[in-house]
Design an enzyme around this catalytic site. Structure first.
Site, PDB file in Angstrom:
ATOM      1  N   ASP A   9       0.916  -1.088  -0.206  1.00  0.00           N
ATOM      2  CA  ASP A   9      -0.015  -0.203   0.252  1.00  0.00           C
ATOM      3  C   ASP A   9       0.927   1.208  -0.161  1.00  0.00           C
ATOM      4  O   ASP A   9       2.023   1.028   0.310  1.00  0.00           O
ATOM      5  CB  ASP A   9      -0.611  -0.009   1.176  1.00  0.00           C
ATOM      6  CG  ASP A   9      -1.774   1.199   1.414  1.00  0.00           C
ATOM      7  OD1 ASP A   9      -2.278   1.606   0.395  1.00  0.00           O
ATOM      8  OD2 ASP A   9      -1.581   1.832   2.430  1.00  0.00           O
ATOM      9  N   ASP A  11      -0.115   5.092   0.819  1.00  0.00           N
ATOM     10  CA  ASP A  11      -0.307   6.108   1.870  1.00  0.00           C
ATOM     11  C   ASP A  11      -0.471   5.447   3.158  1.00  0.00           C
ATOM     12  O   ASP A  11      -1.474   4.649   3.319  1.00  0.00           O
ATOM     13  CB  ASP A  11      -1.641   6.912   1.521  1.00  0.00           C
ATOM     14  CG  ASP A  11      -1.452   7.406   0.297  1.00  0.00           C
ATOM     15  OD1 ASP A  11      -0.408   7.922  -0.272  1.00  0.00           O
ATOM     16  OD2 ASP A  11      -2.380   7.697  -0.472  1.00  0.00           O
TER      17      ASP A  11
END
Ligand SMILES: [Mg+2]
Ligand SMILES: [Zn+2]
Length: 189
Positions: A9, A11
């Site tokens: 991922d 952020d």
């Protein structure tokens, strides 16, 4: 032979969570991100970013801005001797304002479209792979594709940890990306 990958991922996992990231100047790697990626690069894991960027569908920024942010991240990583092999993102959201992106797609996590793309384009075997993220939806993605899922406590991770999901457990919950990488390298021997 199919390759193994760590799906990462963006952020709150690779870079600081700052809300809708609309300018590359707002990118901040965590202090351990380069070391974590270098360790995965050395261990011959493919490293694949998988990120939901519904800001595109919502009209907050364009795909060109997302590409610019990713080019900037790539340059920062390269200057530290680390690399991501692919940068995949979902620009969609069913409630988006921009018609072409306002769709119920198959690539918005926890849907598996971005991982399926890595299977096609990079020959990844999800069963030998891992997903690392700061949201339960990242763990759900891992479950959906038969990978192992690790929740990190950076970004929204601490909040997520305090709100467990029924019948959804992470394979590990750790403080941050470097701890996740240690866990991964330990688990594959
Ligand atoms: Mg995140
Ligand atoms: Zn999508």
């Amino acid at each position: 032979m199919s390759a193994r990958a760590v799906f990462l991922d963006r952020d709150g996992t690779l870079i600081e969570e700052v809300g809708y990231l609309d300018r590359k100047e707002r990118v901040e790697l965590y202090p351990w991100t380069i070391d974590a990626l270098r360790a995965l690069n050395r261990a011959n894991f493919h490293t694949v970013m998988v990120t939901n960027q519904s800001g595109v569908a919502r009209g907050f920024f364009s795909e060109a801005v997302v590409d610019d942010v990713h080019a900037h991240i790539a340059a920062l990583l390269e200057s530290g001797g680390a690399r991501l092999d692919a940068y995949y993102y979902c620009p969609h959201h069913p409630d988006g304002k921009i018609t072409q992106y306002a769709v119920r797609c198959d690539c918005r996590k926890p849907a598996r479209g971005l991982v399926d793309r890595a299977v096609r384009e990079l020959g990844i075997d999800p069963a030998q792979s891992f997903v690392v993220g700061d949201r339960w939806l990242d763990v759900e993605l891992a479950r959906a594709v038969g990978a192992r899922g690790i929740l990190v406590r950076t970004g929204y991770g601490l909040t997520e940890e305090m709100r467990p999901r029924e019948s959804l457990a992470a394979d590990a919950v750790v403080d941050n990306l470097i701890a996740a990488v240690s866990w991964i390298l330990g688990s594959v021997g």
